[in-house]
Design an enzyme around this catalytic site. Structure first.
Site, PDB file in Angstrom:
ATOM      1  N   SER A 133       0.810  -1.214   0.000  1.00 34.38           N
ATOM      2  CA  SER A 133       0.000   0.000   0.000  1.00 34.38           C
ATOM      3  C   SER A 133       0.843   1.264   0.000  1.00 34.38           C
ATOM      4  O   SER A 133       0.600   2.176  -0.809  1.00 34.38           O
ATOM      5  CB  SER A 133      -0.944  -0.002   1.210  1.00 34.38           C
ATOM      6  OG  SER A 133      -0.206   0.017   2.430  1.00 34.38           O
ATOM      7  N   ASP A 134       1.831   1.360   0.888  1.00 28.96           N
ATOM      8  CA  ASP A 134       2.593   2.607   0.930  1.00 28.96           C
ATOM      9  C   ASP A 134       3.585   2.718  -0.223  1.00 28.96           C
ATOM     10  O   ASP A 134       3.846   3.815  -0.709  1.00 28.96           O
ATOM     11  CB  ASP A 134       3.288   2.796   2.284  1.00 28.96           C
ATOM     12  CG  ASP A 134       4.168   1.637   2.688  1.00 28.96           C
ATOM     13  OD1 ASP A 134       4.101   0.570   2.063  1.00 28.96           O
ATOM     14  OD2 ASP A 134       4.938   1.787   3.661  1.00 28.96           O
ATOM     15  N   CYS A 135       4.131   1.583  -0.695  1.00 34.35           N
ATOM     16  CA  CYS A 135       5.016   1.637  -1.860  1.00 34.35           C
ATOM     17  C   CYS A 135       4.247   2.088  -3.104  1.00 34.35           C
ATOM     18  O   CYS A 135       4.740   2.898  -3.898  1.00 34.35           O
ATOM     19  CB  CYS A 135       5.651   0.271  -2.111  1.00 34.35           C
ATOM     20  SG  CYS A 135       6.804  -0.260  -0.825  1.00 34.35           S
ATOM     21  N   GLU A 191       3.574   5.862  -2.675  1.00 39.32           N
ATOM     22  CA  GLU A 191       4.732   6.713  -2.913  1.00 39.32           C
ATOM     23  C   GLU A 191       5.148   6.684  -4.379  1.00 39.32           C
ATOM     24  O   GLU A 191       5.592   7.693  -4.930  1.00 39.32           O
ATOM     25  CB  GLU A 191       5.897   6.283  -2.017  1.00 39.32           C
ATOM     26  CG  GLU A 191       5.611   6.374  -0.514  1.00 39.32           C
ATOM     27  CD  GLU A 191       5.191   7.763  -0.051  1.00 39.32           C
ATOM     28  OE1 GLU A 191       5.572   8.760  -0.701  1.00 39.32           O
ATOM     29  OE2 GLU A 191       4.478   7.866   0.958  1.00 39.32           O
TER      30      GLU A 191
END
Length: 260
Positions: free
Chosen positions: A48-50, A53
């Site tokens: 999710s965060d990769c 970003e």
């Protein structure tokens, strides 16, 4: 090179067929296409965060004067579908545009990753119950049997969705706004009574506040709202005489602020 299953080469690989609904249902696989992993696209598991970003970085680049001018100068006769392989430069050295469809697929991954509580975990949705932790075989890691919603991942996704909505206001507008509203409510719901957030990937409460505050402000939370002012008050209370901040690692497992 990093966005999953987003080039002609990767879409011609055996892995691509497992994106079909029948295979995803059969093998309990989440959507992968359009996400970003920890490593190169060969890693294959969107995070999710990769993904957030990666999407934010792409959107940021598209707004820069350098990239905009380079795209204008690109060879009009060379399309992304013809010559795009693993990098955004064609054989003539011109920068190639990234298609809107790839952006849309990244957003779709993020929307489908949202948990029922409104937050986002890491690799997958929250599936299961807390009692699974009784079966945790690890001696050093707690709360690992299911994927939980985290303030860090949630902030990353929310800021990505807001950035995307600014550049693509007509794409899935209601879905994205609903997701942002739920995520904003989730961040407020997990704020501790002292104004801090528990950070899971570093030490700990001052770090967690970074994600909580940035996520809320990006979603439109007023700077004078109780959530923001409580967080600021917490940081002011923890400031050291030398003007800096420091937090002991025992905060992580005691779940209580530890300066020494």
């Amino acid at each position: 090179r990093t966005q999953i299953l987003s080039t002609k080469v990767s879409q011609g690989s055996p892995a691509y067929k497992y994106e079909a609904n029948e295979y995803r249902l059969k093998y309990y696989r989440h959507i992968s296409e359009g996400g970003w992993p920890f490593s190169t696209s060969a890693h294959g598991w969107p995070i999710s965060d990769c993904t957030s970003e990666g999407l934010k970085a792409t959107l940021c680049l598209l707004k820069t004067k350098t990239i905009q001018e380079a795209l204008k100068d690109a060879n009009d006769e060379t399309s992304e579908e013809e010559d795009y392989d693993d990098v955004g430069v064609n054989d003539a050295g011109s920068i190639l545009p990234i298609s809107n469809e790839r952006m849309y697929k990244a957003v779709n991954v993020l929307l489908t990753y949202q948990n029922e509580d409104g937050g986002w975990a890491t690799y997958e949705n929250n599936r299961g119950w807390g009692w699974y932790e009784q079966l945790n075989p690890s001696e050093v890691f707690g709360d690992i049997m299911i994927d939980y919603s985290y303030v860090e991942c949630s902030m990353a996704v929310l800021t990505a969705l807001v950035d995307f909505a600014e550049l693509y206001p007509d794409h899935r507008r209601e879905d994205i706004q609903h997701s942002i509203d739920k995520g904003r409510a989730f961040l407020k719901s997990i704020q501790r009574s002292d104004g801090s957030w528990y950070g899971s990937w570093a030490c700990c409460f001052c770090y967690g506040i970074w994600f909580g505050v940035e996520g809320l402000v990006k979603c439109g939370e007023p700077l004078d709202s109780p959530s923001i002012t409580k967080a600021c008050d917490f940081l002011l209370r923890q400031q050291r005489p030398n003007g800096g901040w420091g937090e002991d690692f025992t905060s992580c497992y005691d779940k209580d602020y530890a300066q020494e």
